[in-house]
Design a protein around this motif. Structure first.
Motif, PDB file in Angstrom:
ATOM      1  N   ALA A 146       1.721 -72.422  20.229  1.00 18.92           N
ATOM      2  CA  ALA A 146       1.986 -71.518  18.956  1.00 18.92           C
ATOM      3  C   ALA A 146       1.978 -70.166  19.559  1.00 18.92           C
ATOM      4  O   ALA A 146       2.527 -68.956  18.750  1.00 18.92           O
ATOM      5  CB  ALA A 146       0.880 -71.948  18.064  1.00 18.92           C
ATOM      6  N   TYR A 147       1.486 -69.494  20.619  1.00 21.54           N
ATOM      7  CA  TYR A 147       1.411 -68.314  20.973  1.00 21.54           C
ATOM      8  C   TYR A 147       2.245 -68.143  22.298  1.00 21.54           C
ATOM      9  O   TYR A 147       2.145 -67.215  23.285  1.00 21.54           O
ATOM     10  CB  TYR A 147       0.139 -68.043  21.383  1.00 21.54           C
ATOM     11  CG  TYR A 147      -0.751 -68.121  20.234  1.00 21.54           C
ATOM     12  CD1 TYR A 147      -1.058 -67.035  19.271  1.00 21.54           C
ATOM     13  CD2 TYR A 147      -1.588 -68.961  19.963  1.00 21.54           C
ATOM     14  CE1 TYR A 147      -1.684 -67.217  17.943  1.00 21.54           C
ATOM     15  CE2 TYR A 147      -2.491 -69.365  19.011  1.00 21.54           C
ATOM     16  CZ  TYR A 147      -2.456 -68.345  17.994  1.00 21.54           C
ATOM     17  OH  TYR A 147      -3.273 -68.325  16.931  1.00 21.54           O
TER      18      TYR A 147
ATOM     19  N   ILE B 260     -10.017 -66.070  24.584  1.00 15.56           N
ATOM     20  CA  ILE B 260      -9.503 -65.520  23.520  1.00 15.56           C
ATOM     21  C   ILE B 260      -9.232 -66.803  22.706  1.00 15.56           C
ATOM     22  O   ILE B 260      -9.511 -67.031  21.563  1.00 15.56           O
ATOM     23  CB  ILE B 260      -8.402 -64.721  23.556  1.00 15.56           C
ATOM     24  CG1 ILE B 260      -8.800 -63.384  24.300  1.00 15.56           C
ATOM     25  CG2 ILE B 260      -7.677 -64.313  22.083  1.00 15.56           C
ATOM     26  CD1 ILE B 260      -7.535 -62.334  24.835  1.00 15.56           C
ATOM     27  N   GLU B 261      -8.455 -67.830  23.386  1.00 13.40           N
ATOM     28  CA  GLU B 261      -7.942 -68.975  22.471  1.00 13.40           C
ATOM     29  C   GLU B 261      -9.213 -69.665  21.990  1.00 13.40           C
ATOM     30  O   GLU B 261      -9.230 -69.972  20.933  1.00 13.40           O
ATOM     31  CB  GLU B 261      -7.155 -69.820  23.548  1.00 13.40           C
ATOM     32  CG  GLU B 261      -6.713 -71.081  23.089  1.00 13.40           C
ATOM     33  CD  GLU B 261      -6.351 -72.157  24.052  1.00 13.40           C
ATOM     34  OE1 GLU B 261      -6.214 -73.396  23.581  1.00 13.40           O
ATOM     35  OE2 GLU B 261      -6.241 -71.901  24.943  1.00 13.40           O
TER      36      GLU B 261
ATOM     37  N   TRP C 191      -2.917 -60.856  21.614  1.00 10.11           N
ATOM     38  CA  TRP C 191      -2.934 -60.747  23.048  1.00 10.11           C
ATOM     39  C   TRP C 191      -2.325 -62.157  23.593  1.00 10.11           C
ATOM     40  O   TRP C 191      -1.809 -62.003  24.705  1.00 10.11           O
ATOM     41  CB  TRP C 191      -4.483 -60.858  23.631  1.00 10.11           C
ATOM     42  CG  TRP C 191      -5.188 -59.636  23.274  1.00 10.11           C
ATOM     43  CD1 TRP C 191      -6.099 -59.023  22.396  1.00 10.11           C
ATOM     44  CD2 TRP C 191      -4.917 -58.320  24.004  1.00 10.11           C
ATOM     45  NE1 TRP C 191      -6.596 -57.777  22.474  1.00 10.11           N
ATOM     46  CE2 TRP C 191      -5.817 -57.158  23.358  1.00 10.11           C
ATOM     47  CE3 TRP C 191      -4.069 -57.959  24.892  1.00 10.11           C
ATOM     48  CZ2 TRP C 191      -5.712 -55.909  23.929  1.00 10.11           C
ATOM     49  CZ3 TRP C 191      -4.040 -56.757  25.485  1.00 10.11           C
ATOM     50  CH2 TRP C 191      -5.168 -55.579  24.857  1.00 10.11           C
ATOM     51  N   LEU C 192      -2.561 -63.262  23.055  1.00 12.43           N
ATOM     52  CA  LEU C 192      -1.936 -64.373  23.834  1.00 12.43           C
ATOM     53  C   LEU C 192      -0.478 -64.387  23.997  1.00 12.43           C
ATOM     54  O   LEU C 192      -0.095 -64.940  25.117  1.00 12.43           O
ATOM     55  CB  LEU C 192      -2.547 -65.734  22.952  1.00 12.43           C
ATOM     56  CG  LEU C 192      -3.824 -66.219  22.734  1.00 12.43           C
ATOM     57  CD1 LEU C 192      -4.259 -67.236  22.291  1.00 12.43           C
ATOM     58  CD2 LEU C 192      -4.390 -66.057  24.333  1.00 12.43           C
ATOM     59  N   PRO C 193       0.343 -63.932  23.187  1.00 15.23           N
ATOM     60  CA  PRO C 193       1.477 -63.824  23.418  1.00 15.23           C
ATOM     61  C   PRO C 193       2.041 -63.288  24.654  1.00 15.23           C
ATOM     62  O   PRO C 193       2.901 -63.523  25.505  1.00 15.23           O
ATOM     63  CB  PRO C 193       2.438 -63.356  22.252  1.00 15.23           C
ATOM     64  CG  PRO C 193       1.579 -63.687  21.031  1.00 15.23           C
ATOM     65  CD  PRO C 193       0.113 -63.542  21.865  1.00 15.23           C
TER      66      PRO C 193
ATOM     67  N   GLU D  52       3.524 -60.343  30.354  1.00 19.02           N
ATOM     68  CA  GLU D  52       3.682 -58.893  30.140  1.00 19.02           C
ATOM     69  C   GLU D  52       2.469 -58.111  30.108  1.00 19.02           C
ATOM     70  O   GLU D  52       2.342 -56.952  30.399  1.00 19.02           O
ATOM     71  CB  GLU D  52       4.565 -58.570  28.986  1.00 19.02           C
ATOM     72  CG  GLU D  52       6.080 -59.228  29.140  1.00 19.02           C
ATOM     73  CD  GLU D  52       6.626 -58.730  30.301  1.00 19.02           C
ATOM     74  OE1 GLU D  52       6.564 -57.706  30.610  1.00 19.02           O
ATOM     75  OE2 GLU D  52       7.317 -59.663  30.977  1.00 19.02           O
ATOM     76  N   ALA D  53       1.469 -58.869  29.767  1.00 20.33           N
ATOM     77  CA  ALA D  53       0.049 -58.415  29.460  1.00 20.33           C
ATOM     78  C   ALA D  53      -0.811 -59.142  30.761  1.00 20.33           C
ATOM     79  O   ALA D  53      -0.645 -60.251  31.168  1.00 20.33           O
ATOM     80  CB  ALA D  53      -0.526 -58.793  28.222  1.00 20.33           C
TER      81      ALA D  53
END
Length: 364
Positions: A60-61, A98-99, A110-112, A118-119
Motif C-alpha cells: 500500500a505504500y 513507522i509501519e 514517510w513510507l513511500p 528517496e528518503a
C-alpha cells in the motif's frame, strides 16, 4: 520453516549476487575510507533500482510486501560485496517502526519515500554498550526533543530518525524529522557508515509509543535490524572463508600448497562451521519475525554472525601472511566492516544478556 530457501528465494540470492559483483569493486570502496561524509552511491542507486529498499514494506505504500527472509538474502549478498552504505538496514528499521506504530498520516508521509529509497531513515538508539538504557539520554517535553544522540549509523544522510527519549521519567519512542538538525560527523575506520552525533535543540518530535510499550517496541525494532545485520555479517564471513580457501590452494610453501598444513586447513574448516551455524541462525530468526520467540532467535543470530565475521576477518588476514595487511589487497575492508557491524545494533554483551534473560524466562 525449513532452514533452506525455496526456489524463488534462491533466485533473489543469485540475481542480487550477480548484480552486486558486477557493480561493486574494491577500488570503489578504498577511497571512501579516507573521506568522511561519503558513501558508495553506486550501491545505493542499485538498491533503489532493484527494489531492495521496498522489499519488506507494505504494498500500500510502494513496498513489495515480502519479508525479513528475502531482505536477509539481499543483506547477505551486500555483506559479501562490502556494500558501501548502511541505508538498507537503517531505512528498514525506521520504516518498520513507522509501519508498526505510526499513524496513517505518518505512514503516508514517510513510507513511500523510504520504500523508494528517496528518503533515508535512521534508528538513533542502536549503538553503544546499552542501546536501550532504562533512562535515555535524550529528553522529550511538549512534543520537542533535547539532547545528543551519539554514534548514529547513517546519521549524516538520514531524513528521519526514530529516537528513544525520556519524558518525565517515562520512556518514549518518537519520530523526528531531521531537517535542520545539527550533525557532527564521526571520522571512523569505516567512514561509509556515515556515523554522526545528532544534536536536538527543541526539535519537534511525534511520540509513537510510551511507557513499557516504548521499550518493547524499541527492542523489537533493534532485533529486526540485528537480523538484517547478522545476514550481512554472515555474507562477509562466507566471502572471507572462500578467499582464504582459494589462497590456501594456490600459495605454496616448502613445495606444497599451504592448505596442506593442518594449521591452515583446520582454520578454514572451522570457518566453514561458523559460517553455516550463522547462516542457519539467520534463516531461523528471519522466519520467526512474527512469532513470540523472535527476540531469542534474533539474539542467537546476531551472536553467531558476529563470531563468524570477526573470526573470519582475523583468520583470513593471518592465512595470507604479510600481504594480508596491505592496502591494495583490501582484506582490511572486511576487518573494518566486521568491527563496525559488531557495534551497530548493540554489542555482543548486550545480546548475550538479552538471550540469557529470554532463555531463563522460558525455563522458569
Amino acid at each position: 520453516m525449513s532452514i533452506l530457501h525455496d526456489e524463488g528465494q534462491q533466485a533473489i540470492a543469485t540475481e542480487s549476487r550477480r548484480v552486486l559483483e558486477a557493480r561493486i569493486s574494491k577500488d570503489d570502496l578504498l577511497p571512501l575510507l579516507e573521506t568522511s561524509g561519503r558513501y558508495h552511491e553506486g550501491f545505493w542507486t542499485t538498491a533503489k533500482e532493484q527494489g531492495w529498499t521496498a522489499l519488506a514494506l507494505p504494498e500500500a505504500y510502494g513496498g513489495l510486501d515480502l519479508g525479513l527472509v528475502e531482505l536477509g538474502l539481499i543483506a547477505h549478498q551486500a555483506g559479501r560485496s562490502l556494500s558501501g552504505a548502511p541505508f538498507l538496514t537503517s531505512g528498514f528499521g525506521a520504516a518498520k517502526a513507522i509501519e508498526l506504530l505510526g499513524t496513517d498520516a505518518q505512514k503516508q508521509r514517510w513510507l513511500p519515500g523510504l520504500a523508494s529509497g528517496e528518503a533515508i531513515g535512521a534508528v538513533a538508539f542502536a549503538a553503544g554498550a546499552d542501546p536501550l538504557p532504562a533512562r535515555p539520554d535524550l529528553t522529550c517535553a511538549s512534543g520537542h526533543i533535547e539532547g545528543r544522540a551519539r554514534s548514529v549509523t547513517a546519521g549524516l544522510a538520514a531524513d528521519v530518525a526514530i529516537v528513544l527519549a525520556d519524558e518525565a521519567g517515562t520512556p518514549v519512542l518518537a519520530l523526528v524529522d531531521l531537517a535542520g538538525v545539527e550533525r557532527s560527523a564521526i571520522d571512523s575506520f569505516d567512514n561509509s557508515r556515515l556515523i554522526a552525533d545528532l544534536r536536538f535543540a527543541g526539535t519537534p518530535a511525534e511520540v509513537i509509543a510510551t511507557g513499557p510499550a516504548a521499550h518493547g517496541a524499541a527492542l523489537q525494532i533493534l532485533a529486526l535490524q540485528a537480523v538484517v545485520t547478522a545476514h550481512e555479517q554472515t555474507g562477509g564471513a562466507e566471502a572471507l572463508m572462500e578467499i582464504a580457501r582459494d589462497y590456501a590452494v594456490t600459495r605454496k610453501a616448502f613445495g606444497q600448497p599451504i592448505g596442506a598444513f593442518q594449521s591452515i586447513k583446520h582454520r578454514i574448516a572451522e570457518l566453514y562451521g561458523l559460517v553455516e551455524l550463522a547462516r542457519a541462525n539467520c534463516i531461523h530468526a528471519a522466519a520467526r519475525a512474527d512469532q513470540a520467540d523472535f527476540i531469542t532467535a534474533a539474539a542467537a543470530a546476531r551472536l553467531s554472525a558476529t563470531e563468524a565475521y570477526d573470526t573470519a576477518a582475523r583468520d583470513c588476514v593471518q592465512i595470507h601472511g604479510g600481504i594480508g595487511v596491505t592496502w591494495e589487497i583490501g582484506l582490511h575492508l572486511h576487518m573494518r566492516r566486521s568491527r563496525s557491524l559488531a557495534l551497530e545494533q548493540g554489542n555482543s554483551l548486550f545480546w548475550e544478556d538479552i538471550l540469557v534473560d529470554r532463555l531463563a524466562g522460558e525455563a522458569a
